[in-house]
Design a protein around this motif. Structure first.
Motif, PDB file in Angstrom:
ATOM      1  N   SER A 199       0.823  -1.212   0.000  1.00 42.63           N
ATOM      2  CA  SER A 199       0.000   0.000   0.000  1.00 42.63           C
ATOM      3  C   SER A 199       0.857   1.262   0.000  1.00 42.63           C
ATOM      4  O   SER A 199       1.886   1.336   0.674  1.00 42.63           O
ATOM      5  CB  SER A 199      -0.951  -0.010   1.203  1.00 42.63           C
ATOM      6  OG  SER A 199      -0.293  -0.430   2.383  1.00 42.63           O
ATOM      7  N   ARG A 200       0.407   2.234  -0.780  1.00 40.31           N
ATOM      8  CA  ARG A 200       1.076   3.530  -0.877  1.00 40.31           C
ATOM      9  C   ARG A 200       0.380   4.533   0.045  1.00 40.31           C
ATOM     10  O   ARG A 200      -0.812   4.458   0.263  1.00 40.31           O
ATOM     11  CB  ARG A 200       1.042   4.015  -2.328  1.00 40.31           C
ATOM     12  CG  ARG A 200       1.839   5.284  -2.594  1.00 40.31           C
ATOM     13  CD  ARG A 200       1.936   5.601  -4.065  1.00 40.31           C
ATOM     14  NE  ARG A 200       2.785   4.671  -4.780  1.00 40.31           N
ATOM     15  CZ  ARG A 200       4.118   4.756  -4.847  1.00 40.31           C
ATOM     16  NH1 ARG A 200       4.737   5.734  -4.211  1.00 40.31           N
ATOM     17  NH2 ARG A 200       4.809   3.868  -5.526  1.00 40.31           N
ATOM     18  N   GLY A 201       1.180   5.445   0.595  1.00 37.38           N
ATOM     19  CA  GLY A 201       0.628   6.462   1.479  1.00 37.38           C
ATOM     20  C   GLY A 201       0.759   6.116   2.951  1.00 37.38           C
ATOM     21  O   GLY A 201       0.211   6.818   3.792  1.00 37.38           O
ATOM     22  N   THR A 225      -2.919   2.776  -3.290  1.00 41.57           N
ATOM     23  CA  THR A 225      -3.450   3.393  -2.083  1.00 41.57           C
ATOM     24  C   THR A 225      -4.452   2.436  -1.432  1.00 41.57           C
ATOM     25  O   THR A 225      -4.959   1.506  -2.077  1.00 41.57           O
ATOM     26  CB  THR A 225      -4.159   4.722  -2.392  1.00 41.57           C
ATOM     27  OG1 THR A 225      -5.320   4.447  -3.192  1.00 41.57           O
ATOM     28  CG2 THR A 225      -3.225   5.676  -3.129  1.00 41.57           C
TER      29      THR A 225
END
Length: 271
Positions: A199-201, A225
């Motif tokens: 996951s990004r963020g 995300t």
């Protein structure tokens, strides 16, 4: 029984490229396996030098999958599994967890790496009551996967679709969503979808390490995300606690509260 869809001879004829690191072999290295090459170890070491937490993510991902499968068998009554992007065999593979609880369970593994397929046939043995099969196919070809899976699974019965750390290899998120939709559309009510991906963020150091890996010449893996990962479950009924860091999805009773990691996943039922 085992039911190889691609014969061992065909797998042998396929070239295993040992000059470029491969995500399945690097993942195997991080899990403590031996089925990898120096190029994979070098890439894995370069990654962990930037972000040592990737080993925690890899092992938490495997534990998440094990808990998913245990829930699917024991609580949801699922006896059929379609595991796409299998990766190299390690401990507690899908059929081992499922058939320990329900020996009659049937599992189809899908991968397009000849090394993965060769090792799967050598190491993954079904219970006598159930079945395993191995399909040489790419996640971007859902129609081929479904046609081949139907030789082992009865796709008119509830089936669990497992997409563990594979959708990140589909560069376009809308295309990844359409693949999930096509696969789930072919499965009946009562089927389940299990997805987990980086996951990004959440962790900028992880993102730095992943971006460097993608620039290294290896096959890219795109972080999503949490909202993008959640979108894979549109139209389905999420099982509590929803889409969360994988180490926070129904942890073992009495386990200490885990840290938040940049790997999210969930499980959902098709109504």
């Amino acid at each position: 029984m085992t039911d190889p869809v691609t014969t061992p001879e065909e797998a042998t004829r396929q070239k295993i490229d040992t000059s470029v690191p491969h995500s399945a072999r690097i993942w195997n290295y991080w899990l403590g396996g031996k089925d990898n090459y120096p190029v994979d170890e070098e890439a894995g070491d370069a990654y962990t030098a930037v972000f040592p937490g990737i080993v925690t993510i890899a092992r938490s991902s495997r534990a998440f999958l094990r808990r998913n499968i245990a829930y699917l068998v024991s609580e949801a009554g699922i006896r059929q599994f379609l595991d796409i992007g299998t990766g190299l065999p390690t401990a507690q593979n899908t059929h081992e967890v499922a058939q320990q609880l329900a020996p009659e369970a049937r599992i189809v593994y899908v991968d397009n790496d000849p090394m993965v397929l060769a090792h799967a046939r050598a190491l993954l043995y079904s219970s006598r009551q159930g079945a395993t099969a191995y399909i040489d196919a790419d996640v971007t070809d859902p129609d081929r996967i479904l046609a081949a899976a139907a030789r082992t699974l009865d796709l008119s019965r509830p089936t669990a679709l497992i997409l563990s750390n594979i959708l990140g290899h589909v560069a376009d998120h809308d295309r990844a969503r359409s693949i999930v939709t096509r696969l789930m559309d072919a499965l009946p009510s009562g089927s389940h979808l299990s997805v987990n991906d980086g996951s990004r963020g959440i962790d900028p150091v992880f993102e730095q390490a992943q971006d460097a890996y993608n620039d290294s010449g290896a096959v890219p893996y795109n972080l999503r995300t949490v909202e993008e990962i959640t979108a894979y479950f549109d139209g389905l009924e999420l099982v509590e606690p929803g889409v969360v860091p994988v180490n926070r999805w129904r942890p073992e009773p009495g386990a200490p509260a885990p840290e938040v990691i940049a790997e999210h996943g969930g499980l959902a039922r098709k109504p």
